[in-house]
Design a protein around this motif. Structure first.
Motif, PDB file in Angstrom:
ATOM      1  N   ILE A  47      -9.690  -1.318 108.137  1.00 14.79           N
ATOM      2  CA  ILE A  47      -9.289  -1.489 109.543  1.00 14.79           C
ATOM      3  C   ILE A  47      -8.085  -0.607 109.852  1.00 14.79           C
ATOM      4  CG2 ILE A  47      -8.316  -3.129 111.197  1.00 14.79           C
ATOM      5  CD1 ILE A  47     -10.092  -5.268 109.786  1.00 14.79           C
ATOM      6  N   ARG A  48      -7.123  -0.590 108.945  1.00 16.49           N
ATOM      7  CA  ARG A  48      -5.938   0.250 109.131  1.00 16.49           C
ATOM      8  C   ARG A  48      -6.335   1.723 109.256  1.00 16.49           C
ATOM      9  NH1 ARG A  48      -3.501  -0.870 104.608  1.00 16.49           N
ATOM     10  NH2 ARG A  48      -2.945  -2.934 105.342  1.00 16.49           N
ATOM     11  N   GLU A  49      -7.337   2.132 108.484  1.00 15.83           N
ATOM     12  CA  GLU A  49      -7.812   3.512 108.548  1.00 15.83           C
ATOM     13  C   GLU A  49      -8.381   3.822 109.933  1.00 15.83           C
ATOM     14  OE1 GLU A  49     -10.362   6.300 105.622  1.00 15.83           O
ATOM     15  OE2 GLU A  49     -11.430   4.515 106.320  1.00 15.83           O
ATOM     16  N   PHE A  50      -9.170   2.911 110.486  1.00 12.89           N
ATOM     17  CA  PHE A  50      -9.747   3.131 111.813  1.00 12.89           C
ATOM     18  C   PHE A  50      -8.679   3.149 112.902  1.00 12.89           C
ATOM     19  CE2 PHE A  50     -13.929   1.423 110.160  1.00 12.89           C
ATOM     20  CZ  PHE A  50     -14.569   2.641 110.248  1.00 12.89           C
ATOM     21  N   VAL A  51      -7.703   2.260 112.778  1.00 17.15           N
ATOM     22  CA  VAL A  51      -6.692   2.128 113.826  1.00 17.15           C
ATOM     23  C   VAL A  51      -5.682   3.269 113.796  1.00 17.15           C
ATOM     24  CG1 VAL A  51      -4.791   0.679 114.650  1.00 17.15           C
ATOM     25  CG2 VAL A  51      -6.954  -0.363 113.984  1.00 17.15           C
ATOM     26  N   THR A  52      -5.169   3.581 112.614  1.00 18.18           N
ATOM     27  CA  THR A  52      -4.085   4.565 112.520  1.00 18.18           C
ATOM     28  C   THR A  52      -4.563   5.963 112.179  1.00 18.18           C
ATOM     29  OG1 THR A  52      -3.687   4.166 110.168  1.00 18.18           O
ATOM     30  CG2 THR A  52      -2.497   2.771 111.758  1.00 18.18           C
ATOM     31  N   GLY A  53      -5.746   6.066 111.599  1.00 19.80           N
ATOM     32  CA  GLY A  53      -6.241   7.368 111.172  1.00 19.80           C
ATOM     33  C   GLY A  53      -5.767   7.760 109.785  1.00 19.80           C
ATOM     34  N   ALA A  54      -4.881   6.940 109.194  1.00 17.17           N
ATOM     35  CA  ALA A  54      -4.412   7.207 107.825  1.00 17.17           C
ATOM     36  C   ALA A  54      -5.523   6.839 106.852  1.00 17.17           C
ATOM     37  CB  ALA A  54      -3.161   6.386 107.524  1.00 17.17           C
ATOM     38  N   PRO A  55      -5.876   7.743 105.956  1.00 13.44           N
ATOM     39  CA  PRO A  55      -6.990   7.454 105.044  1.00 13.44           C
ATOM     40  C   PRO A  55      -6.685   6.291 104.111  1.00 13.44           C
ATOM     41  CG  PRO A  55      -5.892   9.487 104.421  1.00 13.44           C
ATOM     42  CD  PRO A  55      -5.280   9.044 105.704  1.00 13.44           C
ATOM     43  N   MET A  56      -7.717   5.520 103.831  1.00 10.02           N
ATOM     44  CA  MET A  56      -7.584   4.407 102.895  1.00 10.02           C
ATOM     45  C   MET A  56      -7.415   4.975 101.489  1.00 10.02           C
ATOM     46  SD  MET A  56     -11.197   2.503 101.877  1.00 10.02           S
ATOM     47  CE  MET A  56     -11.091   1.505 103.271  1.00 10.02           C
ATOM     48  N   PRO A  57      -6.750   4.256 100.607  1.00 10.22           N
ATOM     49  CA  PRO A  57      -6.585   4.750  99.244  1.00 10.22           C
ATOM     50  C   PRO A  57      -7.943   5.044  98.589  1.00 10.22           C
ATOM     51  CG  PRO A  57      -5.180   2.853  99.616  1.00 10.22           C
ATOM     52  CD  PRO A  57      -6.063   2.990 100.816  1.00 10.22           C
ATOM     53  N   ALA A  58      -8.004   6.138  97.899  1.00  5.30           N
ATOM     54  CA  ALA A  58      -9.257   6.537  97.249  1.00  5.30           C
ATOM     55  C   ALA A  58      -9.702   5.494  96.233  1.00  5.30           C
ATOM     56  CB  ALA A  58      -9.094   7.894  96.580  1.00  5.30           C
ATOM     57  N   ALA A  59      -8.750   4.823  95.597  1.00  2.00           N
ATOM     58  CA  ALA A  59      -9.099   3.804  94.601  1.00  2.00           C
ATOM     59  C   ALA A  59      -9.876   2.654  95.237  1.00  2.00           C
ATOM     60  CB  ALA A  59      -7.839   3.282  93.927  1.00  2.00           C
ATOM     61  N   LEU A  60      -9.503   2.252  96.448  1.00  4.13           N
ATOM     62  CA  LEU A  60     -10.231   1.177  97.127  1.00  4.13           C
ATOM     63  C   LEU A  60     -11.616   1.632  97.558  1.00  4.13           C
ATOM     64  CD1 LEU A  60      -7.676  -0.723  99.382  1.00  4.13           C
ATOM     65  CD2 LEU A  60      -8.959  -1.587  97.442  1.00  4.13           C
ATOM     66  N   ARG A  61     -11.719   2.859  98.034  1.00  4.42           N
ATOM     67  CA  ARG A  61     -13.023   3.396  98.428  1.00  4.42           C
ATOM     68  C   ARG A  61     -13.955   3.462  97.207  1.00  4.42           C
ATOM     69  NH1 ARG A  61     -13.943   6.089 103.030  1.00  4.42           N
ATOM     70  NH2 ARG A  61     -11.729   6.499 103.280  1.00  4.42           N
ATOM     71  N   TYR A  62     -13.412   3.896  96.082  1.00  2.50           N
ATOM     72  CA  TYR A  62     -14.190   3.991  94.848  1.00  2.50           C
ATOM     73  C   TYR A  62     -14.577   2.601  94.341  1.00  2.50           C
ATOM     74  CZ  TYR A  62     -15.515   5.609  90.188  1.00  2.50           C
ATOM     75  OH  TYR A  62     -16.196   5.876  89.039  1.00  2.50           O
ATOM     76  N   LEU A  63     -13.651   1.631  94.431  1.00  4.60           N
ATOM     77  CA  LEU A  63     -13.946   0.265  94.005  1.00  4.60           C
ATOM     78  C   LEU A  63     -15.085  -0.315  94.841  1.00  4.60           C
ATOM     79  CD1 LEU A  63     -13.249  -2.216  92.275  1.00  4.60           C
ATOM     80  CD2 LEU A  63     -11.667  -2.890  94.096  1.00  4.60           C
ATOM     81  N   SER A  64     -15.089  -0.056  96.134  1.00  5.39           N
ATOM     82  CA  SER A  64     -16.160  -0.531  97.002  1.00  5.39           C
ATOM     83  C   SER A  64     -17.512   0.026  96.563  1.00  5.39           C
ATOM     84  CB  SER A  64     -15.874  -0.129  98.443  1.00  5.39           C
ATOM     85  OG  SER A  64     -16.985  -0.369  99.258  1.00  5.39           O
ATOM     86  N   MET A  65     -17.537   1.299  96.240  1.00 10.76           N
ATOM     87  CA  MET A  65     -18.785   1.920  95.769  1.00 10.76           C
ATOM     88  C   MET A  65     -19.231   1.297  94.451  1.00 10.76           C
ATOM     89  SD  MET A  65     -18.170   5.934  96.899  1.00 10.76           S
ATOM     90  CE  MET A  65     -18.406   6.441  95.253  1.00 10.76           C
ATOM     91  N   GLN A  66     -18.283   1.011  93.557  1.00 13.94           N
ATOM     92  CA  GLN A  66     -18.623   0.406  92.273  1.00 13.94           C
ATOM     93  C   GLN A  66     -19.170  -1.011  92.449  1.00 13.94           C
ATOM     94  OE1 GLN A  66     -14.775   0.900  90.370  1.00 13.94           O
ATOM     95  NE2 GLN A  66     -15.685   2.351  88.927  1.00 13.94           N
ATOM     96  N   ILE A  67     -18.546  -1.786  93.336  1.00  9.39           N
ATOM     97  CA  ILE A  67     -19.012  -3.154  93.583  1.00  9.39           C
ATOM     98  C   ILE A  67     -20.417  -3.126  94.184  1.00  9.39           C
ATOM     99  CG2 ILE A  67     -18.632  -5.191  95.044  1.00  9.39           C
ATOM    100  CD1 ILE A  67     -15.615  -4.823  94.525  1.00  9.39           C
ATOM    101  N   ASP A  68     -20.667  -2.234  95.123  1.00 12.53           N
ATOM    102  CA  ASP A  68     -22.004  -2.118  95.704  1.00 12.53           C
ATOM    103  C   ASP A  68     -23.038  -1.738  94.646  1.00 12.53           C
ATOM    104  OD1 ASP A  68     -21.201  -2.820  98.249  1.00 12.53           O
ATOM    105  OD2 ASP A  68     -20.990  -0.757  98.937  1.00 12.53           O
ATOM    106  N   PHE A  69     -22.661  -0.818  93.758  1.00  9.34           N
ATOM    107  CA  PHE A  69     -23.578  -0.399  92.698  1.00  9.34           C
ATOM    108  C   PHE A  69     -23.880  -1.563  91.752  1.00  9.34           C
ATOM    109  CE2 PHE A  69     -24.502   1.272  88.489  1.00  9.34           C
ATOM    110  CZ  PHE A  69     -25.558   2.112  88.768  1.00  9.34           C
ATOM    111  N   ALA A  70     -22.843  -2.304  91.354  1.00 10.12           N
ATOM    112  CA  ALA A  70     -23.033  -3.435  90.444  1.00 10.12           C
ATOM    113  C   ALA A  70     -23.915  -4.501  91.092  1.00 10.12           C
ATOM    114  CB  ALA A  70     -21.687  -4.024  90.044  1.00 10.12           C
ATOM    115  N   ALA A  71     -23.688  -4.782  92.373  1.00 10.40           N
ATOM    116  CA  ALA A  71     -24.493  -5.784  93.076  1.00 10.40           C
ATOM    117  C   ALA A  71     -25.949  -5.353  93.147  1.00 10.40           C
ATOM    118  CB  ALA A  71     -23.936  -6.022  94.475  1.00 10.40           C
ATOM    119  N   GLU A  72     -26.174  -4.089  93.439  1.00 11.20           N
ATOM    120  CA  GLU A  72     -27.548  -3.588  93.510  1.00 11.20           C
ATOM    121  C   GLU A  72     -28.233  -3.661  92.145  1.00 11.20           C
ATOM    122  OE1 GLU A  72     -30.958  -2.382  95.217  1.00 11.20           O
ATOM    123  OE2 GLU A  72     -29.121  -2.870  96.280  1.00 11.20           O
ATOM    124  N   ALA A  73     -27.510  -3.281  91.111  1.00 11.67           N
ATOM    125  CA  ALA A  73     -28.084  -3.317  89.755  1.00 11.67           C
ATOM    126  C   ALA A  73     -28.396  -4.752  89.335  1.00 11.67           C
ATOM    127  CB  ALA A  73     -27.124  -2.663  88.772  1.00 11.67           C
TER     128      ALA A  73
END
Length: 94
Positions: A47-73
């Protein structure tokens, strides 16, 4: 304007949702993934990224991708392990 909750129909169908045995299903795995994502602080950062335009930490973006992958698997396993909530199946959120 007043709103009223109508009982029955979809509410009753959702409470049973065809899940009569004790084995976990895809929805259980998806709920666990959402829970882990919520606890990681991903959503406020997004939400902060959408509101301020400041990019979200790459670690959180990567964690989200990992959680989605684990859930799918996990969702594709037959049967889904009873201990699918165990940290061994999911990425570390440190």
């Amino acid at each position: 304007m007043k709103f009223k909750v109508i009982e029955g129909g979809r509410g009753q169908a959702a409470s049973t949702d065809g899940h009569t045995d004790d084995r976990p299903n895809r929805d259980d795995v998806r709920r666990e993934a959402v829970r882990r994502l919520n606890e990681s602080g991903y959503h406020p950062s997004r939400i902060r990224e959408f509101v301020t335009g400041a990019p979200m930490p790459a670690a959180l973006r990567y964690l989200s991708m990992q959680i989605d992958f684990a859930a799918e698997a996990l969702s594709r396993l037959d049967p889904i392990p009873a201990d699918f909530r165990s940290d061994g199946y999911w990425p570390a959120s440190s």
